[in-house]
Design a protein around this motif. Structure first.
Motif, PDB file in Angstrom:
ATOM      1  N   LYS A   2      -0.884   4.852 -41.728  1.00 44.87           N
ATOM      2  CA  LYS A   2      -0.625   3.659 -41.894  1.00 44.87           C
ATOM      3  C   LYS A   2      -1.903   2.736 -42.630  1.00 44.87           C
ATOM      4  CE  LYS A   2       0.583  -0.258 -39.090  1.00 44.87           C
ATOM      5  NZ  LYS A   2       1.062  -0.872 -37.804  1.00 44.87           N
ATOM      6  N   SER A   3      -1.771   1.985 -43.632  1.00 45.75           N
ATOM      7  CA  SER A   3      -3.052   1.239 -44.100  1.00 45.75           C
ATOM      8  C   SER A   3      -2.744  -0.177 -43.336  1.00 45.75           C
ATOM      9  CB  SER A   3      -2.848   1.142 -45.507  1.00 45.75           C
ATOM     10  OG  SER A   3      -2.916   2.548 -45.985  1.00 45.75           O
ATOM     11  N   LEU A   4      -4.170  -0.866 -42.972  1.00 45.93           N
ATOM     12  CA  LEU A   4      -4.014  -2.100 -42.448  1.00 45.93           C
ATOM     13  C   LEU A   4      -4.945  -3.065 -43.481  1.00 45.93           C
ATOM     14  CD1 LEU A   4      -4.779  -0.919 -38.762  1.00 45.93           C
ATOM     15  CD2 LEU A   4      -2.642  -1.524 -39.736  1.00 45.93           C
ATOM     16  N   SER A   5      -4.625  -4.255 -43.700  1.00 42.79           N
ATOM     17  CA  SER A   5      -5.399  -5.123 -44.123  1.00 42.79           C
ATOM     18  C   SER A   5      -6.488  -5.654 -43.061  1.00 42.79           C
ATOM     19  CB  SER A   5      -4.520  -6.576 -44.437  1.00 42.79           C
ATOM     20  OG  SER A   5      -4.470  -7.475 -43.391  1.00 42.79           O
ATOM     21  N   VAL A   6      -7.399  -6.294 -43.664  1.00 37.79           N
ATOM     22  CA  VAL A   6      -8.587  -6.842 -42.934  1.00 37.79           C
ATOM     23  C   VAL A   6      -8.080  -7.339 -41.907  1.00 37.79           C
ATOM     24  CG1 VAL A   6     -10.930  -7.874 -42.846  1.00 37.79           C
ATOM     25  CG2 VAL A   6     -10.153  -6.384 -44.789  1.00 37.79           C
ATOM     26  N   LEU A   7      -7.270  -8.473 -42.066  1.00 34.32           N
ATOM     27  CA  LEU A   7      -6.539  -9.310 -40.883  1.00 34.32           C
ATOM     28  C   LEU A   7      -6.031  -8.726 -39.915  1.00 34.32           C
ATOM     29  CD1 LEU A   7      -6.214 -12.329 -40.134  1.00 34.32           C
ATOM     30  CD2 LEU A   7      -4.299 -12.482 -41.484  1.00 34.32           C
ATOM     31  N   GLU A   8      -5.006  -7.877 -40.189  1.00 32.55           N
ATOM     32  CA  GLU A   8      -4.416  -6.892 -39.253  1.00 32.55           C
ATOM     33  C   GLU A   8      -5.152  -6.318 -38.588  1.00 32.55           C
ATOM     34  OE1 GLU A   8      -0.236  -6.009 -41.649  1.00 32.55           O
ATOM     35  OE2 GLU A   8      -1.982  -4.700 -41.947  1.00 32.55           O
ATOM     36  N   LEU A   9      -6.383  -5.737 -39.115  1.00 31.34           N
ATOM     37  CA  LEU A   9      -7.245  -4.915 -38.398  1.00 31.34           C
ATOM     38  C   LEU A   9      -8.123  -5.571 -37.345  1.00 31.34           C
ATOM     39  CD1 LEU A   9      -8.497  -1.820 -38.261  1.00 31.34           C
ATOM     40  CD2 LEU A   9     -10.311  -2.527 -39.963  1.00 31.34           C
ATOM     41  N   SER A  10      -8.680  -6.781 -37.980  1.00 28.08           N
ATOM     42  CA  SER A  10      -9.264  -7.788 -36.753  1.00 28.08           C
ATOM     43  C   SER A  10      -8.428  -8.146 -35.574  1.00 28.08           C
ATOM     44  CB  SER A  10      -9.869  -8.917 -37.679  1.00 28.08           C
ATOM     45  OG  SER A  10      -8.775 -10.071 -37.951  1.00 28.08           O
ATOM     46  N   LYS A  11      -7.137  -8.468 -35.914  1.00 26.11           N
ATOM     47  CA  LYS A  11      -6.601  -8.781 -34.839  1.00 26.11           C
ATOM     48  C   LYS A  11      -6.022  -7.530 -33.798  1.00 26.11           C
ATOM     49  CE  LYS A  11      -3.675 -12.252 -36.837  1.00 26.11           C
ATOM     50  NZ  LYS A  11      -2.410 -12.895 -37.240  1.00 26.11           N
ATOM     51  N   LEU A  12      -6.159  -6.229 -34.432  1.00 26.67           N
ATOM     52  CA  LEU A  12      -5.772  -5.107 -33.655  1.00 26.67           C
ATOM     53  C   LEU A  12      -6.844  -4.621 -32.560  1.00 26.67           C
ATOM     54  CD1 LEU A  12      -3.881  -2.603 -33.181  1.00 26.67           C
ATOM     55  CD2 LEU A  12      -5.110  -1.429 -34.882  1.00 26.67           C
ATOM     56  N   TYR A  13      -8.211  -4.858 -33.244  1.00 29.87           N
ATOM     57  CA  TYR A  13      -9.426  -4.616 -32.558  1.00 29.87           C
ATOM     58  C   TYR A  13      -9.914  -5.709 -31.705  1.00 29.87           C
ATOM     59  CZ  TYR A  13      -9.141   0.550 -34.163  1.00 29.87           C
ATOM     60  OH  TYR A  13      -8.844   1.588 -34.283  1.00 29.87           O
ATOM     61  N   ASN A  14      -9.604  -6.946 -32.090  1.00 22.68           N
ATOM     62  CA  ASN A  14      -9.955  -8.449 -31.497  1.00 22.68           C
ATOM     63  C   ASN A  14     -11.505  -8.208 -31.843  1.00 22.68           C
ATOM     64  OD1 ASN A  14      -7.821  -8.991 -30.045  1.00 22.68           O
ATOM     65  ND2 ASN A  14      -8.138  -8.088 -28.502  1.00 22.68           N
ATOM     66  N   ILE A  15     -12.016  -8.155 -33.264  1.00 26.22           N
ATOM     67  CA  ILE A  15     -13.236  -8.094 -33.619  1.00 26.22           C
ATOM     68  C   ILE A  15     -13.088  -9.410 -34.886  1.00 26.22           C
ATOM     69  CG2 ILE A  15     -14.193  -6.128 -32.979  1.00 26.22           C
ATOM     70  CD1 ILE A  15     -13.484  -5.187 -35.744  1.00 26.22           C
TER      71      ILE A  15
END
Length: 172
Positions: A2-15
């Motif tokens: 799975k590939s994630l965008s920067v926004l999705e990654l920030s929401k997933l890790y809460n960073i």
């Protein structure tokens, strides 16, 4: 994967997104050619995410892959059909060849016979009861073509000469 965008990654890790961009600029985190971050790369850098990934999102992301999968499946089925058609044609033509070979007469072996040079076949060959077994072959007749007449006063054509013979041999 799975590939994630920067926004999705920030929401997933809460960073913060800026933290992700800083890691990309420092070379700690890498992006794909489509400017997305591979999920395994994010796990390597940030560890396991706190909250689980929604199954519905992965279905949305993988929908392109499933469309490609269906297209590839159709192509494989089409190629299988073409292969079976080709095998059918091959067996048909193989049967045709076998049928033609059975219909053709086998060539007879070339038989040689010994001819005694002292005894020519001017007489017929007789068996024990004095019956004719074989007759002597007839001499071939030389037949001239009566339609084309060659006048006698025409000289025969001179022998052809090669390139170098024109220079080194005397005129003949």
């Amino acid at each position: 994967m799975k590939s994630l965008s920067v926004l999705e990654l920030s929401k997933l890790y809460n960073i913060n997104r800026q933290t992700i961009y800083n890691n990309i600029n420092k070379g700690i985190l890498s992006k794909n050619s489509d400017n997305k971050i591979d999920f395994s790369e994010a796990i390597r850098v940030f560890g396991e995410p706190v909250k689980k990934v929604d199954v519905k999102e992965s279905v949305k992301i993988d929908s392109l892959n499933s469309a490609e999968f269906l297209l590839l499946r159709q192509q494989v089925d089409m190629l299988k059909n073409q292969l079976s058609d080709a095998k059918d044609r091959e067996s048909f033509y193989h049967n045709q060849i076998e049928t033609m070979q059975r219909l053709l007469e086998a060539p007879r072996p070339y038989t040689t016979s010994f001819i005694d040079p002292e005894k020519t076949q001017s007489e017929p060959i007789l068996d024990e009861n004095n019956e004719v077994i074989a007759k002597p072959p007839k001499e071939p007749e030389v037949v001239e073509n009566s339609r084309i007449s060659i006048p006698e006063h025409i000289e025969p054509e001179p022998e052809k000469r090669g390139f170098w013979s024109r220079f080194f041999l005397p005129n003949g």
